[in-house]
Design a protein around this motif. Structure first.
Motif, PDB file in Angstrom:
ATOM      1  N   ASP A 292      -7.926  -4.365  14.604  1.00  0.00           N
ATOM      2  CA  ASP A 292      -7.493  -5.273  13.697  1.00  0.00           C
ATOM      3  C   ASP A 292      -8.268  -6.632  13.956  1.00  0.00           C
ATOM      4  O   ASP A 292      -7.891  -7.204  14.716  1.00  0.00           O
ATOM      5  CB  ASP A 292      -5.980  -5.663  13.679  1.00  0.00           C
TER       6      ASP A 292
ATOM      7  N   HIS B  21      -3.570  -3.873   1.610  1.00  0.00           N
ATOM      8  CA  HIS B  21      -3.046  -2.651   1.891  1.00  0.00           C
ATOM      9  C   HIS B  21      -2.658  -2.239   0.511  1.00  0.00           C
ATOM     10  O   HIS B  21      -2.011  -2.632  -0.669  1.00  0.00           O
ATOM     11  CB  HIS B  21      -1.490  -2.850   2.606  1.00  0.00           C
TER      12      HIS B  21
ATOM     13  N   ASP C 151      -1.802   3.537   6.754  1.00  0.00           N
ATOM     14  CA  ASP C 151      -1.217   2.653   7.829  1.00  0.00           C
ATOM     15  C   ASP C 151      -0.630   3.137   8.837  1.00  0.00           C
ATOM     16  O   ASP C 151      -0.530   4.439   8.839  1.00  0.00           O
ATOM     17  CB  ASP C 151      -0.155   1.524   6.877  1.00  0.00           C
TER      18      ASP C 151
HETATM   19  C1  GLC Z   1      -0.199  -2.403  11.189  1.00  0.00           C
HETATM   20  C2  GLC Z   1      -0.454  -3.139   9.766  1.00  0.00           C
HETATM   21  C3  GLC Z   1      -1.947  -2.742   9.250  1.00  0.00           C
HETATM   22  C4  GLC Z   1      -2.739  -2.623  10.634  1.00  0.00           C
HETATM   23  C5  GLC Z   1      -2.400  -1.240  11.347  1.00  0.00           C
HETATM   24  C6  GLC Z   1      -3.148  -0.974  12.503  1.00  0.00           C
HETATM   25  O1  GLC Z   1       1.223  -1.916  11.107  1.00  0.00           O
HETATM   26  O2  GLC Z   1       0.291  -2.912   8.807  1.00  0.00           O
HETATM   27  O3  GLC Z   1      -2.211  -3.700   8.409  1.00  0.00           O
HETATM   28  O4  GLC Z   1      -4.206  -2.603  10.372  1.00  0.00           O
HETATM   29  O5  GLC Z   1      -0.943  -1.411  11.470  1.00  0.00           O
HETATM   30  O6  GLC Z   1      -2.869  -2.003  13.609  1.00  0.00           O
END
Ligand code: GLC
Length: 740
Positions: free
Chosen positions: A99, A198, A276
């Motif tokens: 992320d 998302h 997700d």
């Molecule tokens: C999280 C988020 C998503 C993120 C993913 C990986 O729960 O909803 O935006 O990229 O998991 O960390």
């Protein structure tokens, strides 16, 4: 001769990508022909990396893993890549996800802050810096940009969004994709694959409560929530992530209509889709699947290519294919999509990180970009002739956000290091060390309720010429799963502001937060308000650059600021309703006691907070003023497939140079479906010297004028249109034209 060479090179450069694509598809065919069904399913499986356990090594060797997320050590990246490349039967490199939402090490303002810049250049540069830093450590895939239209400040993830408007979100989202993915060559060592998320409608989580159901009907989906995804896919986004929410009773990770009909058939998307975090497995909790086997069946048939961590595919998908529940073609298609991006990333040629190269992390040019982004992302909401300050002013620096190295970075900071944060107090000890100041935090953090140091804060203000009070939100109060039902300044911060104001000196309120807060009650105690959506690593010097006038605030609100949380949802591009409220409405104080059944207007407003927000979308002040005049249309009528040029003159009527975000709004007055009272369809940042004028021109095409009708087909309809140009969504300089 020279011309011939030029023509030849143009021809080659236009043919090469197509040739390269054919080459990739051939390579994918060759790979698929060698792979067993189990190895194909392995590519559709993403695991979270904790440690290189024997179990993981075993899975890597047999080809059970297509991607790992959260491997952050370059040596470890090389280790796991060596296993899959040298020890598995069919060598296929891993794609490493992370992320990287608003910076990797060098942290930029949170996306909501970057959106306030209304600058595709700022957003693209931020993503470019993040990609260069991330790829240098082996990350080749980020889970950004987040494109969820956010109309609810209770929702913690509004911080990650680009605000409430589809047009702004689409344009800035496309800029972020370009920044992450470079000039189009994903194999570049400065590029990482973007992941637009998302998909879709997550920002409409009912009640602003994260992960809650959404109820977006098809027309609203087509005209508000889907357009930013289409815009970014046209910009070349390599991947897409499904959302947690069930919309209209169907969880996104099992929704074949959005994943096949829209994404593939209509939009021709050729990247891959990842779920997700466990959003596939959570279809059991949704009540949409009875067990993991059904999860795998539903998602595979819906066209979801890769499963993030819930482990249904790797256990059940091969058997589902063998039993005919899922056609092998569905698996082949998913694996093709995944391999296509791995080829484009250059991972087959070189899956390794060159750890011998010098570090680019926190490079000076990166920190400079982050500072400029923080400058352009700040919004001046109020200024009663107190800003900019002279550098000779004695300043009382007060409040829990004045030296909050961790919180200033905002949410989604996986790799940013707070030790690199330059806070406002940090800047006063360095670049701004010539400033005469006294510092009294008064509170330890935003939720601190201990008022013991309020007197000290008041005394500090009394001893100074001006008090600058830094309030807002700890970073933990925004972001995923951090919804709030009360969005006032948390704790006793408002009381601290009042205590400081009681010292009788001018007060500048500086807010750092992850959402628009309800600050109407605080405004009377501040002579100026500078709003920063968590400004990142270089927020400190950026704020002093603005307060001392080295930079002139230019940010504009990407989201409406409501007066009361009870007004939510309130957004500028709303429908008119059959009973729009007038400018003046009856308020509580206007109501006689025992008034009986007298009418209070029978229109759409609140008795206690009226019709309007505190600050509208697009609003933001400057140290100078801008005047708009001479709106001119290239024609009074256009055909339904026609375009129109709209221009106006903007003049800097103040005494200092400034940058204005010139905004263009339209209204389709009558449609076959109800259309919003205004819609943003153009914006340009214009820098003007004092007294300077400039004519700013926009072009409206069917892309901007059209909408999806009841047949879910986009069209421009004949009829009257209004157009406004100005400095916010209340722009009054108006023109009209007719589509025939
Ligand atoms: C999280 C988020 C998503 C993120 C993913 C990986 O729960 O909803 O935006 O990229 O998991 O960390």
């Amino acid at each position: 001769m020279k011309i011939r060479i030029i023509v030849l090179s143009v021809l080659i450069s236009s043919i090469l990508p197509a040739y390269a694509q054919i080459d990739v598809e051939k390579k994918i065919d060759e790979l698929l022909s060698k792979m067993t069904l189990e190895e194909k399913v392995g590519q559709m499986n993403q695991l979270n990396f904790d440690a290189l356990t024997d179990d993981l090594v075993g899975n890597l060797k047999v080809g059970n893993v297509g991607s790992l997320l959260n491997v952050t050590d370059p040596e470890m990246v090389n280790q796991v890549q060596r296993i899959v490349m040298n020890e598995s039967r069919v060598p296929i490199p891993l794609i490493i996800g992370r992320d990287v939402i608003h910076g990797f090490k060098t942290i930029f303002p949170i996306p909501l802050g970057q959106a306030a810049s209304f600058s595709p250049e700022v957003v693209e540069e931020g993503a470019r810096v993040a990609a260069a830093e991330a790829r240098s450590t082996g990350v080749t895939w980020t889970f950004a940009p987040m494109l969820d239209i956010s109309r609810d400040a209770r929702w913690g993830r509004i911080a990650e969004s680009l605000g409430e408007d589809p047009y702004l979100t689409g344009k800035l989202g496309a800029a972020m994709v370009r920044g992450f993915q470079g000039s189009g060559d994903l194999a570049s060592r400065d590029a990482i694959a973007a992941c637009v998320k998302h998909f879709v409608g997550y920002g409409a989580s009912e009640g602003g409560r994260d992960y809650n159901s959404t109820n977006i009907p098809p027309l609203l989906m087509r005209n508000v929530y889907l357009p930013p995804f289409h815009e970014t896919i046209k910009a070349g986004a390599a991947t897409l992530m499904t959302s947690f929410n069930d919309n209209d009773e169907i969880p996104a990770s099992g929704n074949g209509y959005i994943l096949k009909n829209i994404l593939r058939d209509e939009w021709d998307f050729d990247g891959f889709v990842v779920s997700d975090w466990a959003s596939m497995g959570e279809m059991i909790a949704h009540g949409f699947a009875k067990d993991a086997r059904q999860v795998a069946e539903i998602s595979a048939n819906a066209g979801l290519d890769m499963e993030m961590v819930s482990g249904a595919y790797i256990v059940h998908l091969a058997e589902l294919v063998c039993s005919g529940k899922v056609p092998e073609e569905a698996v082949d298609t998913a694996v093709r999509n995944i391999l296509r991006i791995k080829f484009r990333l250059g991972l087959f040629e070189n899956p390794y990180v060159d750890t011998s190269k010098g570090s680019v992390l926190y490079a000076d040019e990166h920190l400079k970009s982050a500072r400029q982004a923080a400058v352009e992302s700040a919004i001046l909401l109020k200024n009663e002739n107190i800003l900019p300050l002279s550098e000779k002013t004695k300043i009382a620096v007060i409040g829990p956000m004045a030296d909050a190295a961790h919180d200033q970075l905002g949410t989604w900071i996986f790799d940013g290091d707070k030790n690199y944060t330059v806070t406002p107090v940090g800047a006063l000890k360095d670049e701004y060390k010539h400033i005469n100041y006294v510092y009294e935090p008064a509170l330890g953090y935003s939720r601190d309720k201990n008022k013991a140091n309020f007197e000290k804060a008041k005394n500090a203000a009394q001893s100074a010429d001006v008090a600058v009070v830094f309030l807002g939100e700890e970073s933990i109060l925004s972001g995923e799963a951090h919804s709030l039902s009360n969005i006032n300044l948390i704790g006793v911060q408002s009381e601290l502001l009042q205590a400081v104001k009681s010292a009788g000196k001018p007060v500048v309120l500086v807010i750092m937060a992850g959402r628009p807060l309800t600050i109407e009650r605080d405004l009377p105690y501040a002579d100026a308000v500078l709003y920063n959506f968590h400004p990142g690593t270089m927020g400190g010097p950026a704020i002093w650059d603005l307060l001392f006038g080295k930079a002139n605030p230019s940010g504009k609100l990407p989201v409406t600021f409501v007066r009361e949380v009870g007004q939510i949802p309130m957004y500028y591009n709303h429908n008119n309703t059959g009973r729009p409220a007038p400018d003046q409405v009856s308020m509580l104080d206007d109501i006689e006691q025992e008034a009986g059944q007298t009418s209070l207007g029978n229109t759409s407003f609140y008795l206690d907070s009226g019709r309007d927000p505190l600050f509208p979308f697009g609003y933001g002040l400057s140290y100078t003023q801008f005047d708009y005049s001479d709106l001119v249309l290239s024609s009074k009528t256009i055909p339904v497939n026609g375009s129109l040029k709209v221009k106006a003159t903007v003049k800097n009527t103040g005494k200092t140079e400034g940058t204005e975000v010139v905004q263009l709004y339209i209204q389709d007055v009558v449609g076959s479906i109800v259309r919003p009272v205004r819609e943003l369809k153009g914006f340009q940042r214009v820098t003007l010297k004092a007294g300077e004028s400039k004519t700013v021109e926009f072009t409206l095409t069917p892309d901007e004028l059209g909408f999806y009708g009841r047949d879910l087909i986009k069209r421009v309809e004949p009829g009257d249109f209004n157009v406004w140009i100005g400095g916010d969504s209340k722009a009054s300089l108006k023109g009209s034209f007719v589509v025939e």
